[in-house]
Design a protein around this motif. Sequence first.
Motif, PDB file in Angstrom:
ATOM      1  N   VAL A  26      84.534   9.124  72.332  1.00  0.00           N
ATOM      2  CA  VAL A  26      83.638  10.208  72.748  1.00  0.00           C
ATOM      3  C   VAL A  26      83.461  10.211  74.261  1.00  0.00           C
ATOM      4  CG1 VAL A  26      81.234  10.983  72.672  1.00  0.00           C
ATOM      5  CG2 VAL A  26      82.427  10.415  70.564  1.00  0.00           C
ATOM      6  N   PHE A  27      83.203   9.059  74.830  1.00  0.00           N
ATOM      7  CA  PHE A  27      82.997   9.012  76.274  1.00  0.00           C
ATOM      8  C   PHE A  27      84.280   9.325  77.037  1.00  0.00           C
ATOM      9  CE2 PHE A  27      78.964   7.118  75.274  1.00  0.00           C
ATOM     10  CZ  PHE A  27      78.158   7.606  76.285  1.00  0.00           C
ATOM     11  N   ALA A  31      84.628  12.454  79.562  1.00  0.00           N
ATOM     12  CA  ALA A  31      85.061  12.233  80.946  1.00  0.00           C
ATOM     13  C   ALA A  31      86.269  13.100  81.268  1.00  0.00           C
ATOM     14  CB  ALA A  31      85.396  10.767  81.161  1.00  0.00           C
ATOM     15  N   LEU A  32      87.220  13.194  80.337  1.00  0.00           N
ATOM     16  CA  LEU A  32      88.414  14.009  80.580  1.00  0.00           C
ATOM     17  C   LEU A  32      88.101  15.497  80.644  1.00  0.00           C
ATOM     18  CD1 LEU A  32      90.991  12.133  78.342  1.00  0.00           C
ATOM     19  CD2 LEU A  32      90.861  12.137  80.843  1.00  0.00           C
ATOM     20  N   SER A  33      87.092  15.928  79.915  1.00  0.00           N
ATOM     21  CA  SER A  33      86.721  17.348  79.947  1.00  0.00           C
ATOM     22  C   SER A  33      85.878  17.685  81.169  1.00  0.00           C
ATOM     23  CB  SER A  33      85.960  17.721  78.683  1.00  0.00           C
ATOM     24  OG  SER A  33      84.672  17.115  78.685  1.00  0.00           O
ATOM     25  N   THR A  40      80.054   6.888  85.214  1.00  0.00           N
ATOM     26  CA  THR A  40      79.115   6.780  84.095  1.00  0.00           C
ATOM     27  C   THR A  40      79.842   6.348  82.832  1.00  0.00           C
ATOM     28  OG1 THR A  40      77.783   8.555  85.030  1.00  0.00           O
ATOM     29  CG2 THR A  40      77.411   8.018  82.719  1.00  0.00           C
ATOM     30  N   VAL A  41      80.986   6.962  82.584  1.00  0.00           N
ATOM     31  CA  VAL A  41      81.777   6.617  81.403  1.00  0.00           C
ATOM     32  C   VAL A  41      82.216   5.165  81.473  1.00  0.00           C
ATOM     33  CG1 VAL A  41      83.895   7.115  80.143  1.00  0.00           C
ATOM     34  CG2 VAL A  41      82.540   8.979  81.075  1.00  0.00           C
ATOM     35  N   MET A  42      82.685   4.746  82.636  1.00  0.00           N
ATOM     36  CA  MET A  42      83.165   3.374  82.788  1.00  0.00           C
ATOM     37  C   MET A  42      82.045   2.366  82.535  1.00  0.00           C
ATOM     38  SD  MET A  42      85.862   1.869  83.288  1.00  0.00           S
ATOM     39  CE  MET A  42      86.540   0.317  83.710  1.00  0.00           C
ATOM     40  N   THR A  43      80.850   2.662  83.009  1.00  0.00           N
ATOM     41  CA  THR A  43      79.719   1.762  82.806  1.00  0.00           C
ATOM     42  C   THR A  43      79.385   1.629  81.319  1.00  0.00           C
ATOM     43  OG1 THR A  43      78.805   2.372  84.956  1.00  0.00           O
ATOM     44  CG2 THR A  43      77.306   1.347  83.385  1.00  0.00           C
ATOM     45  N   VAL A  48      79.733  -1.455  76.101  1.00  0.00           N
ATOM     46  CA  VAL A  48      80.019  -1.480  74.666  1.00  0.00           C
ATOM     47  C   VAL A  48      81.124  -2.485  74.356  1.00  0.00           C
ATOM     48  CG1 VAL A  48      80.938  -0.119  72.744  1.00  0.00           C
ATOM     49  CG2 VAL A  48      79.188   0.852  74.228  1.00  0.00           C
ATOM     50  N   VAL A  49      82.199  -2.450  75.135  1.00  0.00           N
ATOM     51  CA  VAL A  49      83.318  -3.363  74.900  1.00  0.00           C
ATOM     52  C   VAL A  49      82.896  -4.810  75.148  1.00  0.00           C
ATOM     53  CG1 VAL A  49      85.607  -4.027  75.733  1.00  0.00           C
ATOM     54  CG2 VAL A  49      85.084  -1.630  75.303  1.00  0.00           C
TER      55      VAL A  49
END
Length: 64
Positions: A26-27, A31-33, A40-43, A48-49
């Motif tokens: 989802v993130f 991010a791609l859209s 923000t996505v990377m954080t 989560v990972v």
Amino acid sequence: MWQELIRSLAALIKVKTIVTLVVIGVFAALALSGALQPDTVMTVVSMVVAFYFGTQSRREDPKK
């Protein structure tokens, strides 16, 4: 050998694994859209990972 493969695949199909993959997907899509900033996505994805692999390594380590 086949039993080990089946056990490995069964271990992948757990709720935590599914949630982790969905969150990352989802993130990444957002991010791609262009809906989210890449930092923000990377954080969020990193957190989560890190949580997922941190709990996996703790569970697999018999000394802890």
